[in-house]
Write a protein that holds these residues in place. Structure first.
Motif, PDB file in Angstrom:
ATOM      1  N   ASP A  62      51.199  47.785  56.870  1.00  0.00           N
ATOM      2  CA  ASP A  62      52.579  47.579  56.431  1.00  0.00           C
ATOM      3  C   ASP A  62      52.916  48.640  55.390  1.00  0.00           C
ATOM      4  O   ASP A  62      52.301  48.696  54.320  1.00  0.00           O
ATOM      5  CB  ASP A  62      52.724  46.174  55.832  1.00  0.00           C
ATOM      6  CG  ASP A  62      54.161  45.806  55.493  1.00  0.00           C
ATOM      7  OD1 ASP A  62      55.063  46.629  55.758  1.00  0.00           O
ATOM      8  OD2 ASP A  62      54.383  44.711  54.947  1.00  0.00           O
ATOM      9  N   ALA A  63      53.884  49.507  55.699  1.00  0.00           N
ATOM     10  CA  ALA A  63      54.281  50.559  54.754  1.00  0.00           C
ATOM     11  C   ALA A  63      54.937  49.929  53.532  1.00  0.00           C
ATOM     12  O   ALA A  63      55.724  48.991  53.644  1.00  0.00           O
ATOM     13  CB  ALA A  63      55.230  51.546  55.434  1.00  0.00           C
ATOM     14  N   ASP A  64      54.609  50.446  52.354  1.00  0.00           N
ATOM     15  CA  ASP A  64      55.106  49.886  51.095  1.00  0.00           C
ATOM     16  C   ASP A  64      56.494  50.415  50.766  1.00  0.00           C
ATOM     17  O   ASP A  64      56.694  51.630  50.695  1.00  0.00           O
ATOM     18  CB  ASP A  64      54.144  50.247  49.954  1.00  0.00           C
ATOM     19  CG  ASP A  64      52.741  49.712  50.178  1.00  0.00           C
ATOM     20  OD1 ASP A  64      52.624  48.544  50.582  1.00  0.00           O
ATOM     21  OD2 ASP A  64      51.774  50.462  49.958  1.00  0.00           O
ATOM     22  N   ALA A  65      57.457  49.486  50.565  1.00  0.00           N
ATOM     23  CA  ALA A  65      58.838  49.860  50.194  1.00  0.00           C
ATOM     24  C   ALA A  65      59.271  51.073  51.015  1.00  0.00           C
ATOM     25  O   ALA A  65      59.657  52.107  50.476  1.00  0.00           O
ATOM     26  CB  ALA A  65      58.914  50.151  48.693  1.00  0.00           C
TER      27      ALA A  65
ATOM     28  N   GLU B  38      52.797  61.332  52.478  1.00  0.00           N
ATOM     29  CA  GLU B  38      53.004  61.020  51.061  1.00  0.00           C
ATOM     30  C   GLU B  38      53.735  59.685  50.851  1.00  0.00           C
ATOM     31  O   GLU B  38      54.616  59.549  50.009  1.00  0.00           O
ATOM     32  CB  GLU B  38      53.729  62.159  50.339  1.00  0.00           C
ATOM     33  CG  GLU B  38      52.845  63.372  50.147  1.00  0.00           C
ATOM     34  CD  GLU B  38      53.382  64.342  49.124  1.00  0.00           C
ATOM     35  OE1 GLU B  38      54.503  64.146  48.633  1.00  0.00           O
ATOM     36  OE2 GLU B  38      52.672  65.318  48.818  1.00  0.00           O
ATOM     37  N   ILE B  39      53.366  58.698  51.664  1.00  0.00           N
ATOM     38  CA  ILE B  39      53.780  57.310  51.441  1.00  0.00           C
ATOM     39  C   ILE B  39      52.519  56.465  51.485  1.00  0.00           C
ATOM     40  O   ILE B  39      51.483  56.896  52.014  1.00  0.00           O
ATOM     41  CB  ILE B  39      54.786  56.810  52.499  1.00  0.00           C
ATOM     42  CG1 ILE B  39      54.154  56.788  53.897  1.00  0.00           C
ATOM     43  CG2 ILE B  39      56.057  57.657  52.495  1.00  0.00           C
ATOM     44  CD1 ILE B  39      55.021  56.138  54.962  1.00  0.00           C
ATOM     45  N   THR B  40      52.576  55.280  50.902  1.00  0.00           N
ATOM     46  CA  THR B  40      51.406  54.400  50.916  1.00  0.00           C
ATOM     47  C   THR B  40      51.619  53.249  51.892  1.00  0.00           C
ATOM     48  O   THR B  40      52.750  52.862  52.191  1.00  0.00           O
ATOM     49  CB  THR B  40      51.117  53.822  49.520  1.00  0.00           C
ATOM     50  OG1 THR B  40      52.217  52.992  49.109  1.00  0.00           O
ATOM     51  CG2 THR B  40      50.903  54.931  48.507  1.00  0.00           C
ATOM     52  N   VAL B  41      50.495  52.721  52.382  1.00  0.00           N
ATOM     53  CA  VAL B  41      50.533  51.557  53.265  1.00  0.00           C
ATOM     54  C   VAL B  41      49.545  50.524  52.738  1.00  0.00           C
ATOM     55  O   VAL B  41      48.506  50.873  52.172  1.00  0.00           O
ATOM     56  CB  VAL B  41      50.180  51.920  54.733  1.00  0.00           C
ATOM     57  CG1 VAL B  41      51.219  52.847  55.324  1.00  0.00           C
ATOM     58  CG2 VAL B  41      48.794  52.546  54.820  1.00  0.00           C
ATOM     59  N   SER B  42      49.880  49.265  52.899  1.00  0.00           N
ATOM     60  CA  SER B  42      48.966  48.177  52.561  1.00  0.00           C
ATOM     61  C   SER B  42      48.407  47.604  53.852  1.00  0.00           C
ATOM     62  O   SER B  42      49.101  47.559  54.874  1.00  0.00           O
ATOM     63  CB  SER B  42      49.684  47.093  51.754  1.00  0.00           C
ATOM     64  OG  SER B  42      49.994  47.577  50.460  1.00  0.00           O
TER      65      SER B  42
ATOM     66  N   THR C  84      44.056  49.241  45.638  1.00  0.00           N
ATOM     67  CA  THR C  84      43.547  47.924  45.268  1.00  0.00           C
ATOM     68  C   THR C  84      42.753  47.392  46.448  1.00  0.00           C
ATOM     69  O   THR C  84      43.260  47.350  47.572  1.00  0.00           O
ATOM     70  CB  THR C  84      44.703  46.960  44.955  1.00  0.00           C
ATOM     71  OG1 THR C  84      45.519  47.540  43.950  1.00  0.00           O
ATOM     72  CG2 THR C  84      44.159  45.628  44.466  1.00  0.00           C
ATOM     73  N   THR C  85      41.512  47.017  46.208  1.00  0.00           N
ATOM     74  CA  THR C  85      40.673  46.449  47.258  1.00  0.00           C
ATOM     75  C   THR C  85      40.268  45.040  46.856  1.00  0.00           C
ATOM     76  O   THR C  85      39.751  44.823  45.767  1.00  0.00           O
ATOM     77  CB  THR C  85      39.413  47.304  47.494  1.00  0.00           C
ATOM     78  OG1 THR C  85      39.822  48.640  47.804  1.00  0.00           O
ATOM     79  CG2 THR C  85      38.586  46.745  48.644  1.00  0.00           C
TER      80      THR C  85
ATOM     81  N   LYS D  30      49.752  44.503  47.515  1.00  0.00           N
ATOM     82  CA  LYS D  30      50.662  45.644  47.555  1.00  0.00           C
ATOM     83  C   LYS D  30      50.884  46.202  46.157  1.00  0.00           C
ATOM     84  O   LYS D  30      50.866  45.442  45.186  1.00  0.00           O
ATOM     85  CB  LYS D  30      52.012  45.212  48.154  1.00  0.00           C
ATOM     86  CG  LYS D  30      51.995  45.080  49.670  1.00  0.00           C
ATOM     87  CD  LYS D  30      53.356  44.643  50.173  1.00  0.00           C
ATOM     88  CE  LYS D  30      53.504  44.924  51.651  1.00  0.00           C
ATOM     89  NZ  LYS D  30      53.664  46.338  51.963  1.00  0.00           N
ATOM     90  N   PRO D  31      51.142  47.523  46.033  1.00  0.00           N
ATOM     91  CA  PRO D  31      51.129  48.535  47.098  1.00  0.00           C
ATOM     92  C   PRO D  31      49.746  49.168  47.261  1.00  0.00           C
ATOM     93  O   PRO D  31      48.900  49.075  46.383  1.00  0.00           O
ATOM     94  CB  PRO D  31      52.132  49.564  46.586  1.00  0.00           C
ATOM     95  CG  PRO D  31      51.986  49.506  45.089  1.00  0.00           C
ATOM     96  CD  PRO D  31      51.667  48.056  44.759  1.00  0.00           C
TER      97      PRO D  31
END
Length: 418
Positions: A36-39, A162-166, A10-11, A184-185
């Motif tokens: 900020d790493a998501d969850a 294999e994790i997402t960050v915002s 998401t931008t 987020k996310p």
């Protein structure tokens, strides 16, 4: 594996290429990226076990009795951090409940910030899963404008971990942090230079870092509920009503924040306390008491900082100056004393194996986490335990640390028998 497709991003419409900063110089020309790493805990669990992908995952339990982290699949059911596990089970009975693998989270955190340091010369890590990068002047090196660099960091994190960050991209820390939390996310919100105050104005005051529940309730009594309404208040009124701390927050509400990025290449990973005795001793009860007093002093500091620790170390120095030490970790990070006392009691005989008097004992706490919730020994005692430690810390703050003790063995480093 790394071949898994990257989640959609998401931008924000605030994303304006090349308008964040234009190079080194004044504060307003900076380009800071809050990441900020998501969850985070739940996302690491899903990365470690692909069978958990797409399923609601809730990390928590054990001492805590509350949710530490909930995947976005679980959040759709209303589950959130600091919620009692029993309530989470009611809202999302089909979730996968895990106690957590904190050593794995620490490894992922190290790798995450190692990636960050490949993109920015200055990285300030504020917690296990959050930090700010100073990208100022890196556009030529990375051959792309700041939003493109930010998206590239997201892609690299996904490919390797294999994790997402915002992310939030802005000219200062406050605005970048607020921006990172809005999409987020896996979102990126970029706030162009000169629009900081406009960007913050419509947001709920609770989104402003540092605006806690006491302050927001106080301002709500005056009908002030948004960042913009707070920003418009006269500085003199803020000073009289909220004090000097309120003035700094008021400045941030106006989009002004000149705090520098303080690099933490090796962020504080431990704190320690040591006591040297007036006379060497063989009194195990006394040595254990001094060790427990030391760890209690460290935990008091941690609580004041809003942090928890997972690992405790014990080191002794014999009268002949030889040393012995050992460490042990809890299943999850805590900020309450008794579990650490029990570990010290178990560690002492493992480090004190020579029949020689001891001259010094040292304790260390490490593997720190941000405390996002009150911790407890037993679910039903959560509030009582939280109140107890708030009271203990308040008494110690006013009358000195030794005004409240435990185990009945607090002394001033003077053995009762030698």
């Amino acid at each position: 594996g790394a071949g898994r497709n990257e989640p959609s991003r998401t931008t924000s419409t605030y994303d304006a290429e090349g308008e964040i900063g234009t190079g080194k110089g004044t504060i307003s020309m900076r380009a800071l990226l809050h990441l900020d790493a998501d969850a985070f805990f739940a996302s690491v669990e899903q990365a470690l076990d692909p069978r958990l992908r797409g399923r609601p995952v809730i990390v928590g339990g054990s001492y805590r009795g509350v949710v530490s982290s909930a995947s976005y699949e679980a959040r759709k059911f209303g589950v959130h951090s600091a919620m009692p596990i029993a309530r989470a089970e009611q809202l999302c009975p089909n979730a996968v409940f895990l106690h957590g693998q904190y050593s794995q989270y620490e490894e992922y955190s190290d790798e995450l910030f190692s990636i960050c340091r490949q993109y920015a010369p200055e990285v300030e890590q504020s917690s296990i899963d959050e930090g700010v990068l100073d990208l100022t002047g890196t556009e030529r090196y990375h051959r792309g404008r700041y939003p493109k660099i930010a998206r590239h960091i997201q892609a690299t994190v996904w490919k390797q971990l294999e994790i997402t960050v915002s992310e939030g991209l802005a000219t200062n820390k406050t605005v970048a942090k607020v921006a990172s939390d809005l999409k987020k996310p896996n979102g990126l919100v970029a706030v162009p230079r000169g629009t900081e105050r406009e960007f913050l104005a419509p947001l709920d005051l609770k989104r402003l870092p540092g605006a806690g529940p006491v302050l927001t309730r106080k301002l709500a009594d005056y009908g002030i509920r948004t960042v913009g309404e707070f920003a418009q208040l006269p500085r003199e009124w803020v000073l009289i009503t909220l004090g000097k701390g309120g003035v700094g927050l008021h400045q941030h509400a106006n989009g002004v924040d000149e705090r520098p990025v303080r690099p933490t290449r090796d962020p504080q990973k431990s704190m320690s306390h040591q006591e040297t005795f007036d006379a060497d001793t063989i009194d195990t009860v006394f040595v254990l008491g001094v060790a427990c007093r030391g760890v209690s002093m460290l935990l008091t500091k941690l609580r004041a900082q809003g942090r928890t620790a997972r690992t405790v170390g014990l080191k002794i120095r014999y009268g002949d100056f030889q040393e012995s030490q050992s460490t042990r970790s809890l299943d999850e990070p805590l900020d309450i004393d008794p579990p650490f006392y029990r570990i010290l009691e178990e560690l002492l005989p493992t480090v004190w194996q020579r029949r020689v008097r001891i001259r010094q004992v040292a304790v260390t706490l490490s593997n720190f986490y941000t405390a996002s919730m009150q911790l407890d020994l037993f679910d039903e005692n959560k509030e009582r335990m939280a109140r107890l430690y708030r009271s203990v810390d308040a008494i110690r703050s006013r009358y000195g640390f030794d005004a409240v003790g435990a185990r009945g063995v607090w002394t001033n480093g003077r053995p009762p028998r030698t």
